[in-house]
Design an enzyme around this catalytic site. Structure first.
Site, PDB file in Angstrom:
ATOM      1  N   GLY A   1      19.151  52.892  74.571  1.00 18.37           N
ATOM      2  CA  GLY A   1      17.831  53.263  75.091  1.00 18.37           C
ATOM      3  C   GLY A   1      16.990  53.975  74.042  1.00 18.37           C
ATOM      4  O   GLY A   1      17.123  53.713  72.843  1.00 18.37           O
TER       5      GLY A   1
ATOM      6  N   GLU B   1      21.592  35.557  50.403  1.00 21.93           N
ATOM      7  CA  GLU B   1      22.834  34.830  50.112  1.00 21.93           C
ATOM      8  C   GLU B   1      22.967  33.607  51.030  1.00 21.93           C
ATOM      9  O   GLU B   1      24.058  33.196  51.406  1.00 21.93           O
ATOM     10  CB  GLU B   1      24.037  35.770  50.251  1.00 21.93           C
ATOM     11  CG  GLU B   1      25.224  35.422  49.377  1.00 21.93           C
ATOM     12  CD  GLU B   1      24.978  35.650  47.888  1.00 21.93           C
ATOM     13  OE1 GLU B   1      23.915  36.195  47.522  1.00 21.93           O
ATOM     14  OE2 GLU B   1      25.835  35.244  47.083  1.00 21.93           O
TER      15      GLU B   1
END
Lengths: 402, 436
Positions: free
Chosen positions: A355, A379
């Site tokens: 939250g 990558e």
């Protein structure tokens, strides 16, 4: 014998890397997230420690520095350098991905050098801090389309072009630059060159401001008539249509497990912190009970953790295959694809579970979620990994499956 | 050549085969014949209710599965024996189970010859100690996972039908008392191993095997069982059932129930998939068993561990069936032409296949890890739960994608993918039925 627990021989290494992550990275993690482009000076002393660790460990220790394919001469199963590097990276990136990417002398360029350099080069380049310069403004995933030019001139190559998204490009002392000997000859003409940062033809143009991994500098480099001696070309100088690009791409078979490991380490940090917060809130995860018979938060957590476990095991598999000289391109891409997506899903899911607490800068959860996104991009993006997997699975050429 | 497979023991045959003797004397074909077709001599699967379980053997104390030592090396290589066994089972399953699958699905029952062959394979006898006439192989959850995977690659429903009795033998070996092992486990090494199944699930949403409505009430020297168990494999023919029930303290335990007892009722309950397993509802109406029928007697069993081992068996099945889907879909999308080229040349299609492959591999590795931990005597509840989450969710997604990639063709029974779709939904639903 089938066993998927972490190898006993690397317990010490894992422990050391975890200490580094917990005691050196975590305390300064938020500081350098806020102070983008400021050099994390704490890393200098750490680098010395890591050098010591690596020297004391024949398997290379934590970080990207020394990746090679190993083989036991009696044919027995090896847990070697790739496994060690992945296990170390899990821990370091549990601490902080940006800082792990900023470790002196542990750059992705070092991995490339380790993978393709000849003996003389390896010796000469020992102890360097090498970044990797592949991407250009007009060529990202399509690395065969790079336009940085290398022209022969006497005993030198002369490099011209622009490179972007060079991780550690500002801080490193060496850059492995991909350039083409002949833009019309396609992939076979692409070679990698070692360029030292004090080369007058190499200029750091700027550093990028980013969504995450702000502790890591990301540089744009310009090469202007940058002269590099011939002996600084990595690999064969010949334009061999069949082999050379494959050779360059082979580096990825060893480095992709490492980037996958970054996502796995980061996601574990998110899961651990979220589990702690949920337990404080009275939600425990009970593995004996079916997920759906528990609270929605517990079920969600288990789903995230399950995908994380798959990513972790796929990453270990690809490293294990590399250590045992098994061709692992497909598995390396599977690990990278799964870990890349899981890194983002898990860290974002954890922010949601926590939250406003997870969204606030008072917690590292929001930072980890921002950091995670790059791991599904660099990558080789998620989509490039799927392309590699699909071509192998379906036995298709790049002309057939574009 | 007349060989009684159970007399010699599959394990012995395997040893013979791996020693090279089989090839040298040209026995390979008969060996495979035994594995794949069976001699049928002495084997039968009979009607339920008339079996008498006799105490046999000279077991001094309960046989328990060995804890396999680990060399501490991360390794994905099955042992030579496991690899050979897996290959033999895979060839059997891909030939016989696959061919029988559609009819068995339609009939909602496994054909008798398949069940006979499965008994001849001697998988259950592997869990029986030598002192009780069995193969005396150390019980291995990893081998179990590999075999379940290989069987389910042929057909999940038939795999469950064949492996449900193996699960009962495994549970007997793990938890049974001396008396129980001598009486019931020994039966699995006989020429006609019992038709047996584990009954845990109850028919309600959010079922939790630790919270049971089936009751076990103590009454003098007897326990009175009442309740309803759903999706029990081989329900119509089972002679021996392991039934979980809550005792007076609300603790779940497992009770050995012979089929001939008064108060037992069975209704066929064919479902969406795994129909070949002959699923049924087991009704227990004040069924009286002696107190010694509690599995493990005074010591009882570990019902949470049993549930985890059962989850792992379903994971193995999910991996096998998901692999079958992938193996079927890859050549299909490479052959199928649209817009002048194979549909696999489109990323939207190819990426679905790539996704299926990588999620499947994750399911497999997670299953193996949990099974290996179980084998090593390490805690494995968490690993089994995570593997099960993966197999339930991604297994189902693979099943759904399998149908999707065949388009309208996938929706018809002309192709097996619609059956695999139905079968793979079982993984997230079932409790018990199978057990490593």
């Amino acid at each position: 014998m089938i066993n998927l627990e972490n190898p006993k021989r690397y317990r010490g290494l894992v422990d050391q890397a975890h200490q580094v992550a917990a005691q050196m990275f975590r305390p300064i993690s938020r500081t350098y997230d806020r102070a983008e482009h400021e050099y994390p000076k704490e890393l200098d002393s750490l680098a010395a420690v890591l050098d010591g660790m690596n020297a004391g460990n024949a398997d290379g220790g934590a970080g990207a520095g020394k990746l090679q394919q190993d083989k036991n001469e009696d044919g027995s199963v090896v847990n070697g350098r790739n496994m060690a590097a992945v296990l170390g990276m899990f821990e370091l990136c549990w601490g902080d991905v940006g800082l792990a990417l900023s470790l002196p002398r542990q750059g992705l360029g070092n991995a490339a050098i380790a993978a393709v350099a000849n003996e003389e080069q390896s010796k000469r380049l020992e102890g360097c801090w090498a970044a990797m310069a592949i991407t250009e403004p007009g060529a990202g995933s399509d690395s065969a389309a790079i336009r940085t030019r290398a022209t022969v001139d006497g005993d030198d190559y002369v490099l011209n072009g622009e490179k972007i998204y060079v991780t550690a490009g500002g801080r490193c002392d060496t850059v492995v630059v991909w350039a083409t000997l002949d833009p019309d000859a396609g992939r076979a003409a692409i070679k990698s060159f070692v360029v030292h940062k004090d080369n007058p033809g190499l200029e750091v143009v700027r550093l990028d401001h980013k969504l995450g991994i702000r502790a890591s500098d990301t540089a744009t480099l310009r090469l202007t008539d940058c002269r590099v001696p011939k002996q600084d070309l990595l690999g064969s100088p010949e334009i061999d249509v069949k082999r050379s690009f494959a050779g360059a791409m082979k580096t990825f078979d060893n480095t992709r497990p490492l980037v996958a490991a970054m996502a796995v380490g980061l996601a574990r940090a998110s899961l651990e912190e979220t589990r702690r917060l949920l337990e404080d809130a009275g939600v425990t995860i009970d593995y004996d009970r079916p997920a759906l018979a528990q609270s929605a938060a517990a079920a969600r957590f288990m789903a995230l953790e399950a995908d994380w476990e798959a990513a972790r095991l796929l990453t270990l598999q690809s490293a294990w295959m590399a250590d045992n000289s098994q061709p692992n391109s497909m598995q390396a891409s599977m690990g990278k694809a799964k870990a890349g997506r899981v890194g983002t899903e898990v860290s974002l899911g954890c922010v949601e579970l926590a939250g406003t607490l997870g969204y606030s800068e008072n917690s590292l959860l929001e930072k980890w979620a921002r950091d995670a996104k790059i791991l599904d991009i660099f990558e080789g993006t998620q989509q490039i990994q799927l392309l590699i997997i699909a071509r192998r699975l379906l036995d298709k050429t790049s002309a057939e499956l574009k | 050549m007349a060989l009684n497979l159970n007399a010699i023991g599959l394990a012995a045959l395997r040893r013979l085969s791996s020693s090279g003797v089989v090839e040298r004397v040209g026995l390979k074909t008969p060996f495979e014949k035994l594995l794949y077709e069976g001699s049928r001599r002495g084997f039968q699967v009979g009607a339920a209710g008339n079996r008498v379980f006799k105490r046999v053997g000279t077991l001094g104390k309960p046989q328990r599965p060995d804890v396999a030592p680990t060399g501490g090396v991360f390794d994905l290589t099955p042992t030579e024996e496991q690899a050979m066994f897996r290959e033999a089972v895979a060839r059997y399953a891909d030939e016989r189970l696959r061919a029988a699958a559609a009819d068995a699905d339609h009939a909602a029952a496994a054909p008798e010859d398949i069940l006979t062959e499965a008994a001849e394979l001697g998988l259950a006898a592997m869990s029986v100690p030598e002192a009780l006439g069995g193969a005396g192989e150390p019980q291995s959850p990893v081998t179990g996972a590999l075999i379940t995977e290989a069987m389910a690659h042929g057909d999940m429903g038939l795999a469950i039908a064949c492996l449900a009795p193996v699960g009962v033998a495994n549970v007997m070996a793990r938890y049974g008392s001396v008396e129980q092992q001598s009486r019931y486990l020994a039966a699995f090494a006989e020429e006609r191993p019992p038709v047996a199944a584990i009954a845990i699930a109850e028919p309600r949403p959010l079922f939790d095997p630790a919270v049971l409505q089936t009751r076990a009430v103590r009454d003098g020297d007897e326990i009175v069982l009442s309740g309803e168990k759903s999706q029990v494999p081989l329900a119509a023919d089972a002679e021996l059932l392991l039934v979980s029930a809550a005792d007076d303290n609300d603790d779940s335990q497992v009770y050995i129930v012979e089929r001939g007892l008064n108060g037992i009722g069975v209704d066929a309950d064919p479902g969406m998939g795994v129909r070949a397993a002959g699923m049924g509802t087991l009704r227990l109406d004040n069924v009286r068993v002696p107190v010694t029928a509690r599995l493990g007697e005074d010591e009882g069993c570990d019902p949470a561990e049993l549930a985890a081992l059962s989850r792992l068996a379903w994971c193995g099945a999910a991996v096998g069936t998901a692999q079958a889907v992938l193996d079927y879909v890859v050549p299909y999308i490479n052959d199928r032409q649209a817009f002048g080229e194979p549909i696999s040349h489109r990323q939207s299609v190819a990426f679905m296949a790539a996704d299926m492959a990588l999620e499947l591999e994750g399911m497999r590795l997670a299953t193996w890890r949990a099974a290996a931990r179980a084998e090593q005597g390490q805690p494995f509840a968490r690993e089994a739960a995570l593997a099960h989450r993966l197999c339930a969710r991604h297994g189902m997604q693979i099943g759904s994608n399998g149908v999707q990639l065949l388009g309208g063709h996938g929706f018809t029974t002309e192709h097996p993918v619609e059956r695999w779709f139905r079968d793979l939904r079982a993984v997230g639903v079932m409790h018990g039925g199978m057990c490593l």
